[in-house]
Design a protein around this motif. Structure first.
Motif, PDB file in Angstrom:
ATOM      1  N   GLN A  38      61.972   7.764  85.308  1.00 36.71           N
ATOM      2  CA  GLN A  38      61.374   7.312  83.878  1.00 36.71           C
ATOM      3  C   GLN A  38      61.566   8.541  83.079  1.00 36.71           C
ATOM      4  OE1 GLN A  38      60.764   4.076  83.109  1.00 36.71           O
ATOM      5  NE2 GLN A  38      61.516   3.797  85.052  1.00 36.71           N
ATOM      6  N   PRO A  39      61.576   8.456  81.675  1.00 42.78           N
ATOM      7  CA  PRO A  39      61.467   9.551  80.790  1.00 42.78           C
ATOM      8  C   PRO A  39      60.134  10.087  80.639  1.00 42.78           C
ATOM      9  CG  PRO A  39      61.838   7.449  79.607  1.00 42.78           C
ATOM     10  CD  PRO A  39      61.877   7.224  81.115  1.00 42.78           C
ATOM     11  N   GLU A  40      60.030  11.548  80.505  1.00 39.22           N
ATOM     12  CA  GLU A  40      58.700  11.965  80.623  1.00 39.22           C
ATOM     13  C   GLU A  40      58.161  12.112  79.050  1.00 39.22           C
ATOM     14  OE1 GLU A  40      56.809  16.588  81.354  1.00 39.22           O
ATOM     15  OE2 GLU A  40      59.099  16.079  81.940  1.00 39.22           O
ATOM     16  N   PRO A  41      57.078  11.715  78.613  1.00 38.31           N
ATOM     17  CA  PRO A  41      56.658  11.540  77.594  1.00 38.31           C
ATOM     18  C   PRO A  41      56.387  12.972  76.978  1.00 38.31           C
ATOM     19  CG  PRO A  41      54.850  10.935  78.776  1.00 38.31           C
ATOM     20  CD  PRO A  41      56.134  11.066  79.672  1.00 38.31           C
ATOM     21  N   ILE A  42      56.607  13.023  75.473  1.00 37.03           N
ATOM     22  CA  ILE A  42      56.287  14.321  74.681  1.00 37.03           C
ATOM     23  C   ILE A  42      55.147  14.085  73.797  1.00 37.03           C
ATOM     24  CG2 ILE A  42      57.149  15.749  73.101  1.00 37.03           C
ATOM     25  CD1 ILE A  42      59.961  15.072  74.178  1.00 37.03           C
ATOM     26  N   THR A  72      59.566   7.882  72.762  1.00 35.45           N
ATOM     27  CA  THR A  72      60.623   7.655  71.472  1.00 35.45           C
ATOM     28  C   THR A  72      61.772   8.377  71.427  1.00 35.45           C
ATOM     29  OG1 THR A  72      59.224   8.573  69.748  1.00 35.45           O
ATOM     30  CG2 THR A  72      58.630   6.605  70.134  1.00 35.45           C
ATOM     31  N   TRP A  73      61.633   9.753  71.971  1.00 33.56           N
ATOM     32  CA  TRP A  73      62.699  10.610  71.951  1.00 33.56           C
ATOM     33  C   TRP A  73      63.890  10.158  72.462  1.00 33.56           C
ATOM     34  CZ3 TRP A  73      64.603  12.408  76.430  1.00 33.56           C
ATOM     35  CH2 TRP A  73      63.682  12.044  77.630  1.00 33.56           C
ATOM     36  N   LEU A  74      63.810   9.202  73.480  1.00 28.75           N
ATOM     37  CA  LEU A  74      64.851   8.762  74.354  1.00 28.75           C
ATOM     38  C   LEU A  74      65.961   8.275  73.462  1.00 28.75           C
ATOM     39  CD1 LEU A  74      65.986   8.599  77.089  1.00 28.75           C
ATOM     40  CD2 LEU A  74      64.894   6.875  77.447  1.00 28.75           C
ATOM     41  N   ASN A  75      65.297   7.180  72.813  1.00 31.19           N
ATOM     42  CA  ASN A  75      66.434   6.389  71.896  1.00 31.19           C
ATOM     43  C   ASN A  75      66.209   6.554  70.349  1.00 31.19           C
ATOM     44  OD1 ASN A  75      67.359   4.923  74.256  1.00 31.19           O
ATOM     45  ND2 ASN A  75      65.592   3.771  74.191  1.00 31.19           N
ATOM     46  N   HIS A  76      65.223   7.471  70.039  1.00 30.27           N
ATOM     47  CA  HIS A  76      64.984   7.800  68.692  1.00 30.27           C
ATOM     48  C   HIS A  76      64.516   6.318  68.023  1.00 30.27           C
ATOM     49  CE1 HIS A  76      67.403  11.652  68.553  1.00 30.27           C
ATOM     50  NE2 HIS A  76      66.615  11.705  69.487  1.00 30.27           N
ATOM     51  N   ASP A  77      63.741   5.628  68.385  1.00 33.19           N
ATOM     52  CA  ASP A  77      63.183   4.536  68.051  1.00 33.19           C
ATOM     53  C   ASP A  77      61.756   4.336  67.686  1.00 33.19           C
ATOM     54  OD1 ASP A  77      62.277   4.535  70.477  1.00 33.19           O
ATOM     55  OD2 ASP A  77      63.057   2.274  70.979  1.00 33.19           O
ATOM     56  N   ASN A  78      61.325   3.531  67.115  1.00 34.67           N
ATOM     57  CA  ASN A  78      59.757   3.429  66.806  1.00 34.67           C
ATOM     58  C   ASN A  78      59.166   4.626  66.143  1.00 34.67           C
ATOM     59  OD1 ASN A  78      59.688   0.813  68.259  1.00 34.67           O
ATOM     60  ND2 ASN A  78      58.728   1.953  70.225  1.00 34.67           N
ATOM     61  N   GLY A 116      60.872  20.111  72.768  1.00 39.07           N
ATOM     62  CA  GLY A 116      61.196  19.952  74.148  1.00 39.07           C
ATOM     63  C   GLY A 116      62.094  18.815  74.382  1.00 39.07           C
ATOM     64  N   GLU A 117      62.645  17.951  73.284  1.00 38.42           N
ATOM     65  CA  GLU A 117      63.359  16.881  73.685  1.00 38.42           C
ATOM     66  C   GLU A 117      64.740  17.331  74.497  1.00 38.42           C
ATOM     67  OE1 GLU A 117      66.214  13.766  71.197  1.00 38.42           O
ATOM     68  OE2 GLU A 117      64.382  15.016  70.178  1.00 38.42           O
ATOM     69  N   LYS A 118      65.393  18.476  73.904  1.00 38.25           N
ATOM     70  CA  LYS A 118      66.468  18.710  74.710  1.00 38.25           C
ATOM     71  C   LYS A 118      66.410  18.959  76.273  1.00 38.25           C
ATOM     72  CE  LYS A 118      70.500  21.935  74.095  1.00 38.25           C
ATOM     73  NZ  LYS A 118      71.130  23.013  73.121  1.00 38.25           N
ATOM     74  N   LEU A 119      65.389  19.772  76.514  1.00 35.64           N
ATOM     75  CA  LEU A 119      65.152  20.155  77.964  1.00 35.64           C
ATOM     76  C   LEU A 119      64.803  18.898  78.741  1.00 35.64           C
ATOM     77  CD1 LEU A 119      64.234  21.859  80.198  1.00 35.64           C
ATOM     78  CD2 LEU A 119      62.187  21.847  79.355  1.00 35.64           C
ATOM     79  N   TYR A 175      66.150  13.944  82.333  1.00 34.73           N
ATOM     80  CA  TYR A 175      66.159  12.924  82.546  1.00 34.73           C
ATOM     81  C   TYR A 175      67.526  12.140  83.023  1.00 34.73           C
ATOM     82  CZ  TYR A 175      65.897   7.984  81.475  1.00 34.73           C
ATOM     83  OH  TYR A 175      65.910   6.769  81.581  1.00 34.73           O
ATOM     84  N   GLU A 176      68.598  12.824  82.107  1.00 36.01           N
ATOM     85  CA  GLU A 176      69.984  12.596  82.315  1.00 36.01           C
ATOM     86  C   GLU A 176      70.410  12.878  83.753  1.00 36.01           C
ATOM     87  OE1 GLU A 176      72.002  14.089  79.063  1.00 36.01           O
ATOM     88  OE2 GLU A 176      71.386  12.448  77.853  1.00 36.01           O
TER      89      GLU A 176
END
Length: 168
Positions: A13-17, A23-29, A129-132, A137-138
């Protein structure tokens, strides 16, 4: 990614920021609005911090502590802010060592303006921290898919190699 019968997702699962959640995963919401809000908020907090430090410096001037102490205080805040900026900026590229971070906590507290400015500048391009987290996650997804595909099929149905007889 697949789901269990009860609807819960399987796999990593993606780690929240902070301030962004996942929302950083798909740039939504409202990701873009959150980034703008974080940028404005961190810049406003840095400006407020500078304003408070100005009052502290004026208090030193009123107390007439002397030029040497005033220079030391200004130099301390400048150096601590520069170190805090650098350490915060580096923390967005790789996971910091917890022991080192614990030992630098007071220094980063004194140089809080540097940390806020690093947060501001990073939020102009991405969630801090999104890039890290995206690369972690990938990597986790790739490893999960590799493990999952290597285990497909019924292991009991696999053909076992014939046993070799011992020759005497």
């Amino acid at each position: 990614m697949s789901e269990n019968p009860d609807g819960t997702p399987t796999g990593p699962q993606p780690e929240p920021i902070r301030f962004f959640g996942t929302t950083w995963l798909n740039h939504d919401n409202g990701y873009g609005l959150r980034r703008a809000g974080v940028a404005v908020g961190s810049l406003a907090a840095a400006a407020a911090g500078c304003f408070v430090l100005r009052f502290a410096y004026q208090g030193l001037a009123i107390a007439d502590v002397g030029g040497f102490v005033s220079i030391l205080v200004v130099a301390m805040f400048a150096i601590c802010s520069a170190i805090a900026f650098r350490r915060t900026w580096q923390g967005y590229a790789r996971r910091p060592d917890p022991a080192t971070e614990a030992s630098l906590r007071s220094l980063k507290g004194i140089g809080f303006i540097g940390s806020l400015l690093a947060y501001f500048f990073r939020s102009l391009t991405e969630a801090p921290g999104e890039k890290l987290r995206r690369s972690e996650y990938e990597t986790a997804l790739t490893q999960y898919e590799r493990r999952r595909h290597s285990r497909t099929g019924n292991p009991a149905a696999r053909k076992k190699p014939p046993k070799r007889r011992r020759s005497n």
